[in-house]
Design an enzyme around this catalytic site. Structure first.
Site, short mmCIF file in Angstrom:
data_model
loop_
_atom_site.label_atom_id
_atom_site.label_comp_id
_atom_site.label_asym_id
_atom_site.label_seq_id
_atom_site.Cartn_x
_atom_site.Cartn_y
_atom_site.Cartn_z
CE LYS A 23 85.51 -71.60 43.79
NZ LYS A 23 84.80 -70.33 43.73
CG ASN A 24 84.60 -67.55 46.86
OD1 ASN A 24 85.11 -68.46 46.22
ND2 ASN A 24 83.39 -67.11 46.62
NE ARG A 94 86.86 -65.35 36.27
CZ ARG A 94 86.91 -64.74 35.11
NH1 ARG A 94 87.16 -65.43 34.01
NH2 ARG A 94 86.70 -63.44 35.02
CG ASP A 118 83.67 -71.09 34.50
OD1 ASP A 118 84.07 -70.74 35.58
OD2 ASP A 118 82.70 -70.55 33.91
CG ASP A 306 79.36 -68.32 44.37
OD1 ASP A 306 79.18 -68.32 43.14
OD2 ASP A 306 80.47 -68.08 44.89
C1 UD1 Z 1 84.02 -64.42 42.18
C2 UD1 Z 1 83.90 -65.72 42.98
C3 UD1 Z 1 82.70 -66.53 42.51
C4 UD1 Z 1 81.45 -65.68 42.53
C5 UD1 Z 1 81.67 -64.36 41.77
C6 UD1 Z 1 80.50 -63.41 41.87
C7 UD1 Z 1 86.11 -66.41 43.60
C8 UD1 Z 1 87.23 -67.35 43.39
N1 UD1 Z 1 85.09 -66.52 42.78
O1 UD1 Z 1 84.28 -64.76 40.83
O2 UD1 Z 1 82.57 -67.64 43.40
O3 UD1 Z 1 80.41 -66.39 41.90
O4 UD1 Z 1 82.83 -63.67 42.29
O5 UD1 Z 1 80.19 -63.16 43.20
O6 UD1 Z 1 86.14 -65.57 44.48
N2 UD1 Z 1 83.03 -59.66 34.28
C9 UD1 Z 1 83.27 -58.99 33.10
N3 UD1 Z 1 84.53 -58.44 32.92
C10 UD1 Z 1 85.50 -58.53 33.86
C11 UD1 Z 1 85.24 -59.23 35.06
C12 UD1 Z 1 83.99 -59.77 35.25
O7 UD1 Z 1 82.41 -58.87 32.23
O8 UD1 Z 1 86.60 -58.01 33.64
C13 UD1 Z 1 81.69 -60.24 34.50
C14 UD1 Z 1 81.72 -61.77 34.59
O9 UD1 Z 1 81.67 -62.33 33.30
C15 UD1 Z 1 80.49 -62.05 35.41
C16 UD1 Z 1 80.41 -60.85 36.35
O10 UD1 Z 1 81.23 -59.84 35.77
O11 UD1 Z 1 79.35 -62.07 34.59
C17 UD1 Z 1 80.86 -61.13 37.77
O12 UD1 Z 1 82.15 -61.65 37.76
P1 UD1 Z 1 83.19 -61.44 38.97
O13 UD1 Z 1 82.50 -60.70 40.06
O14 UD1 Z 1 84.43 -60.88 38.41
O15 UD1 Z 1 83.42 -62.92 39.45
P2 UD1 Z 1 84.78 -63.64 39.80
O16 UD1 Z 1 85.68 -62.69 40.52
O17 UD1 Z 1 85.31 -64.35 38.62
#
Ligand code: UD1
Length: 417
Positions: A23-24, A94, A118, A306
């Site tokens: 997944k990650n 996502r 989500d 996580d």
């Molecule tokens: C990934 C992981 C997820 C993990 C998360 C944080 C996968 C598939 N998922 O999710 O399991 O919990 O990293 O370690 O690998 N944000 C913004 N703007 C953006 C992008 C992010 O505001 O453009 C915010 C998000 O709302 C959140 C935070 O940044 O509050 C962290 O998100 P992000 O690190 O991007 O998580 P994911 O990549 O979605």
């Protein structure tokens, strides 16, 4: 079979090989494989629900996907690609947004449905879009899609407001084919980013600094497809460590790097558990009941968000009271209501929980609200009198190949129902 039943039993005992991080890490490398025409073999890629969705996304784009062994997939991206990720698939997962950077870089255009919210809070994409924009892409959001196009991507200096994992991955996979140098400041440092960068470099990219806050990419004209082997899943490994903390016992986890779980090992150590690096991976032993410690989630190398639901489940059974602070997502405590149904004593707001440990919990029917929340409830059931049934297990199967099976291998009293 969308529920899992668990009863408390003997302490956990035994050795287990941790699964590949489909997944990650795996999903991101599959998306990155779109960058080069040709065949990529991906090993150590166990099946989880989210992988099915990513395969459907890749097939919709025009890639050919074939299983060559139980954990091994062959991806052929030689044909013409249709750079569109459809709504029905993106809204299921996502990580589909990870195709945006590679499609833009290879095809000069991409149309990707917006994933939407989500269960763990608002998850915006502004950093993905602003970064691509800085590299010369034009992006427009309309009718639930982001439409992106560019004549050519140009290297740029991008400062992320927060070290977002997804934004770092999307920008990195766009930058590898951009003209000139891209510097991503305040980049995410998660081990999965390092895994992705290593794959890109084997494809012929020039990525420096992955795993640190500054990633520098010197763009190249083309990449060539190559094989990859996905890293061991640190989140699954951590889940098993928390399970051992709750049930007691002694376990050995193979196929995962201790260094990727250092903060977890440190926190569990403060709680009274012994967790050490072993030649094969990670060894851990826990007495009957651990002590509470405060926890706050942070981007890597901090305590991963996580792990937070599993940590709350463990703290609910420890001696003492702990404060848990969630700094990454804004609504990740909704699973606490399910733990309350099991007799946990927890007070929470959107970012904090005060967890007062109980000697034991009370088995109850509960619902998995997301992948890690469901895992946490199953773990809580290891110390709840009677039979706990976790419903809506499909959420957990999104990220773990077979968590009930892994725990049963270590002696837990668990079965699907
Ligand atoms: C990934 C992981 C997820 C993990 C998360 C944080 C996968 C598939 N998922 O999710 O399991 O919990 O990293 O370690 O690998 N944000 C913004 N703007 C953006 C992008 C992010 O505001 O453009 C915010 C998000 O709302 C959140 C935070 O940044 O509050 C962290 O998100 P992000 O690190 O991007 O998580 P994911 O990549 O979605």
């Amino acid at each position: 079979m969308n529920s899992v039943a668990v009863r408390p039993g003997e302490p956990l005992h035994g050795t287990i090989k941790v699964s590949g991080a489909t997944k990650n890490s795996g999903l991101k490398q599959l998306a990155a494989a779109l960058l080069a025409p040709g065949v990529t073999r991906v090993r150590n890629l166990p099946k989880v629900q989210d992988l099915e969705v990513m395969i459907a996304v890749l097939e919709a784009i025009g890639a050919k996907v074939e299983w060559t062994a139980p954990d091994e997939l062959r991806l052929d991206t030689s044909g013409t690609l249709e750079p569109e990720a459809p709504y029905e698939l993106v809204t299921q997962m996502r990580a589909s947004i990870n195709v945006l950077g590679p499609l833009l870089a290879r095809c000069g255009e991409a149309r990707v449905a917006l994933p939407g919210g989500d269960n763990i809070g608002n998850r915006k994409l502004d950093m993905h879009f602003n970064g691509l924009n800085a590299m010369g892409a034009e992006l427009e959001v309309s009718h639930g899609f982001v439409n992106a196009r560019c004549n050519a991507l140009n290297g740029a200096r991008i400062v992320l407001e927060f070290p977002s994992v997804g934004a770092t991955e999307n920008l990195l996979t766009a930058a590898v084919l951009a003209k000139g140098e891209t510097v991503i400041e305040n980049a995410a440092r998660e081990p999965e980013i390092t895994d992705l960068a290593a794959f890109l470099n084997r494809m012929g990219a020039h990525v420096l600094g992955a795993g640190t806050s500054t990633i520098t990419v010197e763009g190249v004209d083309e990449l060539s497809s190559t094989d990859t082997e996905i890293m061991g899943d640190r989140i699954e490994a951590g889940t098993l460590l928390f399970a051992c903390g709750i049930a007691g016992g002694e376990i050995l986890l193979e196929g995962v790097q201790f260094e990727n779980l250092e903060i977890v090992a440190m926190k569990l150590g403060e709680m009274g558990m012994r967790v050490s690096k072993a030649p094969e991976g990670i060894w851990a032993a826990a007495p009957e009941r651990l002590r509470a410690v405060d926890i706050q989630t942070l981007p890597y190398p901090g305590f991963a968000t996580d792990f937070m639901p599993m940590a709350v489940a463990l703290l609910a059974t420890c001696s003492g009271t702990a404060i848990v602070t969630e700094n990454v997502f804004d609504n990740r405590f909704s699973f606490v209501d399910e733990l309350l149904r099991m007799g946990a004593d927890i007070t929470t707001d959107s970012r904090h929980s005060v967890v007062r440990g109980q000697e034991g919990l009370s088995a109850a029917p509960v619902r998995a609200l997301d992948v890690r929340a469901g895992a946490a409830l199953l773990l809580a059931g290891l110390r709840a009198d009677g039979e706990t049934i976790v419903h809506d297990w499909h959420h957990v199967d999104r990220g773990y190949p077979d968590l009930p099976g892994a725990l049963a291998t270590l002696g837990a009293n668990i079965n699907r129902c």
